[in-house]
Design a protein around this motif. Structure first.
Motif, PDB file in Angstrom:
ATOM      1  N   THR A  12       0.884  -1.165   0.000  1.00 37.61           N
ATOM      2  CA  THR A  12       0.000   0.000   0.000  1.00 37.61           C
ATOM      3  C   THR A  12       0.911   1.200   0.000  1.00 37.61           C
ATOM      4  O   THR A  12       1.785   1.339   0.867  1.00 37.61           O
ATOM      5  CB  THR A  12      -0.973  -0.018   1.195  1.00 37.61           C
ATOM      6  OG1 THR A  12      -1.810   1.145   1.129  1.00 37.61           O
ATOM      7  CG2 THR A  12      -0.275  -0.077   2.531  1.00 37.61           C
ATOM      8  N   SER A  13       0.771   2.060  -0.971  1.00 36.75           N
ATOM      9  CA  SER A  13       1.770   3.100  -1.215  1.00 36.75           C
ATOM     10  C   SER A  13       1.118   4.441  -1.554  1.00 36.75           C
ATOM     11  O   SER A  13      -0.106   4.531  -1.711  1.00 36.75           O
ATOM     12  CB  SER A  13       2.681   2.670  -2.373  1.00 36.75           C
ATOM     13  OG  SER A  13       2.050   2.918  -3.629  1.00 36.75           O
ATOM     14  N   PRO A  14       1.928   5.475  -1.722  1.00 34.86           N
ATOM     15  CA  PRO A  14       1.379   6.774  -2.114  1.00 34.86           C
ATOM     16  C   PRO A  14       0.786   6.807  -3.521  1.00 34.86           C
ATOM     17  O   PRO A  14       0.084   7.760  -3.866  1.00 34.86           O
ATOM     18  CB  PRO A  14       2.600   7.707  -2.017  1.00 34.86           C
ATOM     19  CG  PRO A  14       3.473   7.063  -0.984  1.00 34.86           C
ATOM     20  CD  PRO A  14       3.334   5.601  -1.266  1.00 34.86           C
ATOM     21  N   ILE A  15       1.055   5.775  -4.325  1.00 27.91           N
ATOM     22  CA  ILE A  15       0.516   5.778  -5.684  1.00 27.91           C
ATOM     23  C   ILE A  15      -0.472   4.639  -5.937  1.00 27.91           C
ATOM     24  O   ILE A  15      -0.956   4.477  -7.058  1.00 27.91           O
ATOM     25  CB  ILE A  15       1.638   5.756  -6.748  1.00 27.91           C
ATOM     26  CG1 ILE A  15       2.572   4.564  -6.544  1.00 27.91           C
ATOM     27  CG2 ILE A  15       2.411   7.073  -6.724  1.00 27.91           C
ATOM     28  CD1 ILE A  15       3.637   4.424  -7.642  1.00 27.91           C
ATOM     29  N   GLY A  29       3.965   6.860 -14.779  1.00 19.73           N
ATOM     30  CA  GLY A  29       4.653   8.093 -14.423  1.00 19.73           C
ATOM     31  C   GLY A  29       3.929   8.947 -13.406  1.00 19.73           C
ATOM     32  O   GLY A  29       4.089  10.172 -13.379  1.00 19.73           O
ATOM     33  N   ALA A  30       3.152   8.309 -12.546  1.00 18.15           N
ATOM     34  CA  ALA A  30       2.399   9.056 -11.532  1.00 18.15           C
ATOM     35  C   ALA A  30       3.316   9.549 -10.418  1.00 18.15           C
ATOM     36  O   ALA A  30       4.397   9.018 -10.185  1.00 18.15           O
ATOM     37  CB  ALA A  30       1.306   8.169 -10.943  1.00 18.15           C
ATOM     38  N   SER A  31       2.843  10.571  -9.718  1.00 19.16           N
ATOM     39  CA  SER A  31       3.520  11.059  -8.523  1.00 19.16           C
ATOM     40  C   SER A  31       2.557  10.967  -7.351  1.00 19.16           C
ATOM     41  O   SER A  31       1.383  11.322  -7.466  1.00 19.16           O
ATOM     42  CB  SER A  31       3.959  12.509  -8.692  1.00 19.16           C
ATOM     43  OG  SER A  31       4.420  13.034  -7.449  1.00 19.16           O
ATOM     44  N   GLY A  32       3.080  10.493  -6.210  1.00 15.91           N
ATOM     45  CA  GLY A  32       2.257  10.400  -5.011  1.00 15.91           C
ATOM     46  C   GLY A  32       2.361  11.610  -4.108  1.00 15.91           C
ATOM     47  O   GLY A  32       1.707  11.663  -3.059  1.00 15.91           O
ATOM     48  N   ALA A  33       3.160  12.586  -4.493  1.00 15.85           N
ATOM     49  CA  ALA A  33       3.360  13.781  -3.658  1.00 15.85           C
ATOM     50  C   ALA A  33       2.198  14.747  -3.816  1.00 15.85           C
ATOM     51  O   ALA A  33       1.838  15.127  -4.937  1.00 15.85           O
ATOM     52  CB  ALA A  33       4.668  14.467  -4.023  1.00 15.85           C
ATOM     53  N   ALA A 331      14.893   5.016 -10.512  1.00 12.59           N
ATOM     54  CA  ALA A 331      14.879   5.700  -9.216  1.00 12.59           C
ATOM     55  C   ALA A 331      13.417   5.978  -8.871  1.00 12.59           C
ATOM     56  O   ALA A 331      12.876   7.043  -9.158  1.00 12.59           O
ATOM     57  CB  ALA A 331      15.689   6.993  -9.282  1.00 12.59           C
ATOM     58  N   THR A 332      12.767   5.000  -8.260  1.00 15.93           N
ATOM     59  CA  THR A 332      11.313   5.044  -8.125  1.00 15.93           C
ATOM     60  C   THR A 332      10.811   5.950  -7.003  1.00 15.93           C
ATOM     61  O   THR A 332       9.608   6.215  -6.911  1.00 15.93           O
ATOM     62  CB  THR A 332      10.755   3.618  -7.950  1.00 15.93           C
ATOM     63  OG1 THR A 332      11.456   2.957  -6.890  1.00 15.93           O
ATOM     64  CG2 THR A 332      10.956   2.822  -9.230  1.00 15.93           C
ATOM     65  N   LYS A 333      11.709   6.443  -6.152  1.00 14.15           N
ATOM     66  CA  LYS A 333      11.278   7.416  -5.140  1.00 14.15           C
ATOM     67  C   LYS A 333      10.781   8.706  -5.786  1.00 14.15           C
ATOM     68  O   LYS A 333      10.075   9.488  -5.146  1.00 14.15           O
ATOM     69  CB  LYS A 333      12.413   7.727  -4.165  1.00 14.15           C
ATOM     70  CG  LYS A 333      12.730   6.610  -3.193  1.00 14.15           C
ATOM     71  CD  LYS A 333      13.813   7.044  -2.206  1.00 14.15           C
ATOM     72  CE  LYS A 333      14.197   5.922  -1.271  1.00 14.15           C
ATOM     73  NZ  LYS A 333      14.926   4.820  -1.957  1.00 14.15           N
ATOM     74  N   ALA A 334      11.151   8.936  -7.035  1.00  8.95           N
ATOM     75  CA  ALA A 334      10.633  10.105  -7.739  1.00  8.95           C
ATOM     76  C   ALA A 334       9.112  10.066  -7.780  1.00  8.95           C
ATOM     77  O   ALA A 334       8.445  11.102  -7.733  1.00  8.95           O
ATOM     78  CB  ALA A 334      11.206  10.161  -9.152  1.00  8.95           C
ATOM     79  N   SER A 335       8.539   8.862  -7.834  1.00  7.82           N
ATOM     80  CA  SER A 335       7.083   8.695  -7.868  1.00  7.82           C
ATOM     81  C   SER A 335       6.484   8.493  -6.481  1.00  7.82           C
ATOM     82  O   SER A 335       5.424   9.052  -6.167  1.00  7.82           O
ATOM     83  CB  SER A 335       6.707   7.499  -8.751  1.00  7.82           C
ATOM     84  OG  SER A 335       6.885   7.797 -10.118  1.00  7.82           O
ATOM     85  N   THR A 336       7.130   7.696  -5.656  1.00 11.31           N
ATOM     86  CA  THR A 336       6.529   7.296  -4.386  1.00 11.31           C
ATOM     87  C   THR A 336       6.917   8.151  -3.198  1.00 11.31           C
ATOM     88  O   THR A 336       6.287   8.072  -2.137  1.00 11.31           O
ATOM     89  CB  THR A 336       6.922   5.849  -4.031  1.00 11.31           C
ATOM     90  OG1 THR A 336       8.343   5.797  -3.758  1.00 11.31           O
ATOM     91  CG2 THR A 336       6.591   4.894  -5.167  1.00 11.31           C
TER      92      THR A 336
END
Length: 412
Positions: A12-15, A29-33, A331-336
């Motif tokens: 379960t994540s921000p995206i 290419g979604a962002s969870g921020a 570098a998947t932290k760009a999204s999550t």
């Protein structure tokens, strides 16, 4: 050596509220921020007004009593573990042969600070009796073990942002030693709270792009200015290949090796030469019976901090030499965002799915790559090819903790 395989994944994540939803959003290419819609942002004049909060709230998934008796960090962990266990086919295993090794970087912070507020404002009699069981760092491992009836052990790793990856490396060893037939490993974090945000901001670790949260996490970009705080959890079901095949389980990938090292350099800053991190990569590859030439994909730690991204590159250069610029890096932290103790487990799942689906996920927000980091960064979904694949996932944490896991593609 016994072959260890991955048979279940959950997140379960921000995206996304599930593994598949998170993976689909990552590929898109979604962002969870997003901006934090809480009154305490204004009340405490918090300098960073956004974070990567979990897309699906625990109270939408769990029973009311579970929400009441678990800190948010344990709530996320239980959600991820349940999905992973179901995904693995809910194995019928003797309780004494199921082991949980589950991590967090901080633990039940919301419970701790809420209880402190209650004590100050209402007195000791109003402090909840479940406070200690809810705030202790091993609470997530305990909740998962009780849900599954796991009696081979309920272990907890607390090694900052390397925690989730270290739990997976530990699971590899548990299975090699025959301590269990099935291990549930992973990590969780839930600290989108005014105190950690203020503290991380004070140490100049967070991005301050309040006007554009979705573009704030920018690994390798010349304009990167810090990480985005994230929350959520991920879990893996791991077992020997022999055990998995005997019960007819689907296999995603092989967990080929894992390692743990330490820098002994600084409490927060990474070793700028990357020697400890490089040793971790080499050790994981040695355990996998592989060499640097065998690696076809890297999921990098890549927090988007000015110093950290360069230090990781230096570590990778030590390991891969001139080939470092030829390996596809995600570098998947760009999204999550950065899930702290949960981030390694989530990124391990992304690495597993990259191998399983032969697709390296994209790194968003990279507009102008830092020339000091000449990596082959994947910026749109990229095919990894049909042949054997070996990928590594890196995690590094405050205190000089380094952990790396290696996964190998699996073909029936």
């Amino acid at each position: 050596m016994t072959t260890i395989v991955v048979t279940g994944i959950g997140a379960t994540s921000p995206i996304g509220g599930t593994t598949r939803d998170s993976w689909s959003a990552l590929l898109a290419g979604a962002s969870g921020a997003r901006p934090i819609e809480e009154e305490w942002i204004e009340k405490y004049e918090i300098p960073v007004t956004f974070a990567a909060q979990a897309l699906v709230r625990p109270e939408e998934v769990l029973e009311r009593q579970e929400v009441k008796r678990l800190d948010p960090s344990s709530q996320f962990a239980l959600i991820a573990a349940r999905e992973a266990w179901a995904d693995a086919g809910s194995p019928e295993v003797a309780p004494e042969r199921i082991l949980v090794d589950y991590a967090t970087g901080i633990g039940g912070l919301w419970t701790l600070l809420d209880a402190w507020d209650t004590l100050r404002e209402k007195g000791p009699r109003r402090v909840l009796p479940m406070t200690i069981p809810m705030l202790m760092p091993n609470a997530a491992a305990a909740a998962i073990s009780m849900h599954l009836g796991a009696r081979a052990g309920a272990r907890s790793v607390v090694s900052a942002c390397a925690s989730g990856t270290e739990s997976i490396a530990n699971a590899y060893e548990h299975l090699q030693l025959g301590l269990a037939d099935v291990v549930v490993a992973g990590g969780t974090e839930a600290v989108v709270h005014p105190l950690p945000i203020a503290a991380f901001a004070s140490m100049q670790a967070l991005s301050k792009r309040n006007d554009d949260p979705a573009a704030a996490s920018r690994p390798y970009d010349v304009d990167r200015d810090g990480f985005v705080l994230g929350e959520g959890a991920a879990a893996l079901v791991l077992e020997t290949k022999e055990h998995a095949l005997a019960r007819g389980a689907r296999i995603y990938a092989e967990l080929a090796g894992g390692s743990v090292t330490s820098d002994s350099y600084h409490i927060t800053a990474p070793d700028p030469e990357g020697s400890g991190a490089a040793r971790a990569v080499i050790a994981a590859l040695e355990q996998a019976g592989a060499t640097a030439d065998d690696v076809t994909h890297i999921n990098a730690h890549a927090t988007s901090t000015p110093v950290g991204d360069v230090a990781e590159f230096e570590a990778l250069k030590r390991v891969f030499g001139d080939r470092v610029g030829e390996i596809p890096v995600s570098a998947t932290k760009a999204s999550t965002g950065h899930l702290l103790g949960g981030t390694g487990a989530l990124e391990a799942i992304f690495t597993i799915l990259a191998l399983h689906e032969r697709t390296a996920p994209p790194t968003i927000n990279l507009d102008n790559q830092d020339e000091r980091i000449p990596l082959d960064v994947v910026t749109s979904p990229r095919a990894l090819g049909d042949g054997p694949q070996l990928a590594i996932s890196n995690s590094f944490g405050f205190g000089g903790h380094n952990s790396v896991v290696a996964f190998r593609s699996y073909d029936d």
